[in-house]
Write an enzyme that holds these catalytic residues in place. Structure first.
Site, PDB file in Angstrom:
ATOM      1  CE  LYS A   1       1.377  84.757  22.859  1.00 37.63           C
ATOM      2  NZ  LYS A   1       2.503  84.069  22.213  1.00 37.63           N
TER       3      LYS A   1
ATOM      4  CE  LYS B   1      14.773  75.051  27.891  1.00 32.37           C
ATOM      5  NZ  LYS B   1      14.340  73.747  28.368  1.00 32.37           N
TER       6      LYS B   1
ATOM      7  N   GLY C   1       7.079  67.392  15.376  1.00 34.55           N
ATOM      8  CA  GLY C   1       5.729  67.049  15.840  1.00 34.55           C
ATOM      9  C   GLY C   1       4.665  68.044  15.469  1.00 34.55           C
ATOM     10  CB  SER C   2       3.665  71.259  16.872  1.00 37.16           C
ATOM     11  OG  SER C   2       4.891  71.958  16.977  1.00 37.16           O
TER      12      SER C   2
ATOM     13  CD  GLU D   1       2.400  67.785  18.557  1.00 41.47           C
ATOM     14  OE1 GLU D   1       2.418  68.809  19.269  1.00 41.47           O
ATOM     15  OE2 GLU D   1       3.340  66.976  18.515  1.00 41.47           O
TER      16      GLU D   1
ATOM     17  NE  ARG E   1       6.254  78.263  23.477  1.00 38.23           N
ATOM     18  CZ  ARG E   1       5.107  77.591  23.439  1.00 38.23           C
ATOM     19  NH1 ARG E   1       3.981  78.225  23.184  1.00 38.23           N
ATOM     20  NH2 ARG E   1       5.087  76.294  23.634  1.00 38.23           N
TER      21      ARG E   1
ATOM     22  CG  ASP F   1       8.815  65.471  21.984  1.00 36.78           C
ATOM     23  OD1 ASP F   1       9.541  64.827  21.222  1.00 36.78           O
ATOM     24  OD2 ASP F   1       7.901  66.217  21.589  1.00 36.78           O
TER      25      ASP F   1
ATOM     26  CD  GLU G   1      20.015  74.347  19.318  1.00 41.53           C
ATOM     27  OE1 GLU G   1      20.465  75.134  18.476  1.00 41.53           O
ATOM     28  OE2 GLU G   1      20.666  73.951  20.302  1.00 41.53           O
TER      29      GLU G   1
ATOM     30  CG  HIS H   1      13.037  78.802  18.995  1.00 42.67           C
ATOM     31  ND1 HIS H   1      13.553  77.544  18.803  1.00 42.67           N
ATOM     32  CD2 HIS H   1      12.106  78.682  19.974  1.00 42.67           C
ATOM     33  CE1 HIS H   1      12.966  76.701  19.646  1.00 42.67           C
ATOM     34  NE2 HIS H   1      12.098  77.366  20.360  1.00 42.67           N
TER      35      HIS H   1
END
Length: 765
Positions: free
Chosen positions: A19, A117, A437-438, A489, A520, A604, A670, A699
């Protein structure tokens, strides 16, 4: 003798070395050679950690994503990237994240590949792109180089390849052409690759075809037959690998395919493994995934041996043992967890420990249980300790779940009535803007959280620091002109971990990191027992943020299904039971926010779809209890309170009825990477409530233009009435920096105002 092997090892490193190397490379603080040296060092360490196995995997490591690696190995690079200058690594990261290091600080470089996913996990892969002109070519140098390095450490090395049929299944046709029309061209490249591996002295190759555990129509079953009959001429032994589910109707097909061995996930398909002992031809090996590669609970080794010993007696050398799937989905090493409660720690096994379990089972079968008696006794004690622990079972929680009645599942009034009340109350413009949110988790925020954990900041000092960050976030949003604000947040380390830390029944690791995508990483909480709400978790922060502005402030919560799917969940009761416990806990927090005067609450459910069973025939049962859990959490509020929910990186076309049944007032999804493709579902389904299709791909470091956002929203307005559309990013902004976020949001707001004016003009004309 039983043979041991592994399907794949975590890539990120015990200390998340990959990372940090990636992020430093992207920032320009380290060179390409340093990044690649880090990758080589990690691969070497991981091979050494697997040295006790008879066969170790090669090709399971990736700088970003193994599906993207397959696309580059087979020369399937999108034309928009292929035509750009730069190195192979530049091209790779342009597809992965929309920009390479050589692109510098340009406002936009290239459209990143779509991300979604990996089956029913929380791992994200980059979707292969196809059209009728797609042609494949082999670029095997990275795999062959890894093979050469691994052989210097271990005699028996097994390359890992993503199967050709699964690769096509995972991709998308951009022009509507049939993906299976590309199979012949792809198979010629696979045949060439297997020939190169044979010439390199490879004896076994693992080819992953996880689609075998899914419901396949005849065209895909024919593709599997064609593939392995065509590849059987190779002199390399093929271990056909499945995982994540049962073969069911594909069991006979899997047995009949002309391969040297078959791997099945015995953690979920034990009955099928018993059948395979009878059905599999005598010249094939059977590999059993006897250790759950997705969970973190210890295997009951005694019970497993009771099952395995009769199988071993029949198969002898034809029996191989491994984890059920790649260990990509679990943390690296439990030895890093010095602060975990000792009882709970004794119940767990991470990647390194899971390989130890495989080795113990193999030794017991090969040499007798007496040779591993101490390990079996220790394991038995841990299994019994967990089974009988009073910390796991809370009678009051179980009673509360049994008492859930129909009145807890529905809102007071239907959406049409609620919408009138809410519109009158909030008086928002057309195409209202908000975020998910964040906001950026700056170094200052991380340092404050770290200092608080280490005792360098008192609770009051920490609270003051976080309030300063919240105030900054509110000021920036007001200056930008957003319509509905969030507090940003800053106090939250993770959208699940933050809540789990404050709920009974959860525990947490220090270094239990798991790759979600690229650089991530997430640190999933561990749900070890019954879940209970004990105190308000978010009210003080949100109430403080609301005191700073007259604009509506959203309360931000994580939904019960997402908390379930993004945690390591106890396996001693049905997942639905645990989810209902989570729903009751979140419901109490929702009501606390409403009582504190917060009129917009976002719950969420980013992970709703990824919990779907792989077989469509089993979906409805899951959707019934998942939607019910959301409604229990959300539906105790008054009509005046607007409930939002958010879902990211999932295909929704086939579960639209379930999403509508959630009855959220506003849903955000999304759509930026797919160019509003996800909204095709609304061509056939009249979604009744409000929706915010994400127009800013968070992203990627790219900053969307005003025109691009307008174009996306106009596509949305062709399917959904403009009066019910919101404008927002596609996910939270914590991973971005303010220098990217502010211009992106400024463009988003400008596009919203243009659309609003255009709508008003059209209505008045």
């Amino acid at each position: 003798m039983v043979t041991t092997h592994n399907l794949g090892f975590p890539r990120i490193g015990k200390e998340r070395e990959l990372k940090f190397a990636l992020e430093n490379y992207w920032k320009g603080s380290v060179s390409e050679s340093i990044l690649l040296d880090t990758a080589v060092a990690l691969q070497t360490r991981h091979w050494l950690e697997q040295a006790s196995l008879d066969w170790i995997p090669v090709g399971d490591f990736s700088l970003y994503d193994h599906v993207l690696d397959a696309s580059f190995m087979f020369g399937n690079i999108p034309e928009r990237v292929r035509e750009m200058t730069g190195s192979g690594l530049d091209q790779y990261f342009r597809v992965a994240r929309g920009r390479s290091v050589s692109d510098g600080a340009a406002c936009a470089s290239v459209h990143a590949g779509e991300m979604t996913k990996w089956f029913d996990t929380n791992y994200h892969y980059i979707v292969p792109e196809f059209d009728r002109e797609t042609r494949f070519s082999l670029h095997s140098e990275p795999l062959l180089e890894s093979l050469h390095r691994a052989r210097q450490l271990h005699q028996q090395v097994k390359p890992v390849l993503l199967g050709p049929v699964t690769y096509l299944w995972l991709g998308k046709s951009r022009d509507g052409s049939n993906k299976l029309d590309l199979l012949d061209g792809l198979l010629s490249v696979y045949a060439q690759l297997l020939q190169e591996l044979a010439e390199a002295g490879v004896e076994w190759v693992q080819i992953d075809e996880p689609i075998l555990v899914m419901e396949l129509d005849e065209s895909w079953m024919h593709a599997l037959r064609k593939t392995y009959y065509q590849l059987q001429s190779s002199s390399v032994n093929v271990l056909l690998t499945t995982y994540f589910g049962q073969l069911q109707g594909n069991l006979q097909l899997a047995c009949e395919l002309p391969v040297a061995g078959l791997h099945v996930d015995a953690s979920v398909a034990r009955e099928e493994a018993d059948k395979l002992v009878d059905w599999l031809p005598s010249h094939k090996i059977l590999s059993l995934g006897v250790v759950n590669g997705r969970g973190i609970w210890k295997t009951d080794l005694t019970a497993m041996l009771d099952w395995l010993e009769p199988i071993h007696a029949r198969l002898q050398d034809r029996l191989w043992l491994a984890p059920s799937c790649s260990l990509l989905h679990v943390p690296v090493d439990l030895q890093s967890e010095s602060q975990l409660d000792e009882d709970i720690r004794s119940w767990l096994a991470f990647a390194v420990q899971k390989l130890d379990e495989v080795a113990i089972l193999a030794r017991a079968l090969n040499q007798g249980r007496h040779n591993v008696m101490e390990a079996l006794q220790s394991n038995h004690a841990a299994i019994a300790s967990r089974r009988h622990s009073k910390r796991v079972h809370l009678p009051d929680v179980k009673s509360a779940v049994r008492a859930i009645g129909s009145g807890m599942v529905s809102r007071q009034s239907p959406y049409s009535q609620r919408a009138e009340i809410q519109h009158s109350q909030f008086r928002l413009p057309a195409f209202p803007t908000t975020t998910i949110g964040s906001f950026p988790q700056t170094q200052s925020i991380r340092e404050a959280r770290r200092d608080y954990r280490m005792g360098k900041l008192s609770e009051s000092q920490y609270q003051q620091r976080m309030q300063q960050e919240i105030a900054h976030c509110v000021r920036e949003q007001e200056a930008l002109g957003l319509d509905v604000l969030v507090h940003g947040e800053p106090e939250r380390n993770d959208m699940v971990e933050y809540f789990g830390e404050q709920l009974r029944g959860f525990t947490f690791t220090q270094s239990g990191w798991v790759q979600s995508y690229g650089s991530r990483c997430v640190k999933p909480p561990i749900i070890y027992g019954d879940v209970m709400h004990t105190h308000a978790m978010t009210v003080d922060w949100i109430r403080y943020a609301q005191s700073l502005t007259k604009k509506p402030m959203k309360g931000m919560l994580t939904g019960p299904v997402t908390m379930l799917n993004w945690s390591f969940v106890r396996d001693d009761q049905p997942r639905a039971e645990t989810c209902m416990q989570l729903a009751l806990a979140i419901r109490q927090e929702v009501l606390a926010l409403e009582q504190a005067g917060i009129r917009i609450i976002q719950i969420d459910e980013a992970a709703l779809r990824e919990g779907l069973p792989l077989r469509k025939s089993q979906w409805q049962d899951y959707l019934d209890w998942a939607v019910r859990a959301f409604r229990i959490a959300a539906n105790g509020v008054r009509d005046e309170t607007q409930i939002h929910t958010h879902m990211c990186y999932s295909e929704f076309n086939d579960i639209m009825t379930a999403i509508a049944n959630m009855d959220a007032d506003v849903i955000t999804i999304e759509t930026s990477r797919s160019s509003m493709e996800l909204l095709d579902a609304f061509d056939q389904f009249a979604y009744p409530n409000e929706i915010g299709p994400g127009v800013y791909d968070i992203h990627s470091p790219n900053i969307p233009s005003v025109d691009a956002i307008i174009d996306l929203m106009q596509k949305a307005a062709q399917r959904i009435p403009a009066q019910r559309l919101w404008v927002n990013p596609d996910c939270g902004l914590k991973t971005r920096n303010w220098e990217e976020v502010k211009p992106a949001l400024r463009n988003m707001i400008a596009a919203s105002r243009y659309l609003s004016q255009h709508l008003n003009a059209s209505q008045s004309s």
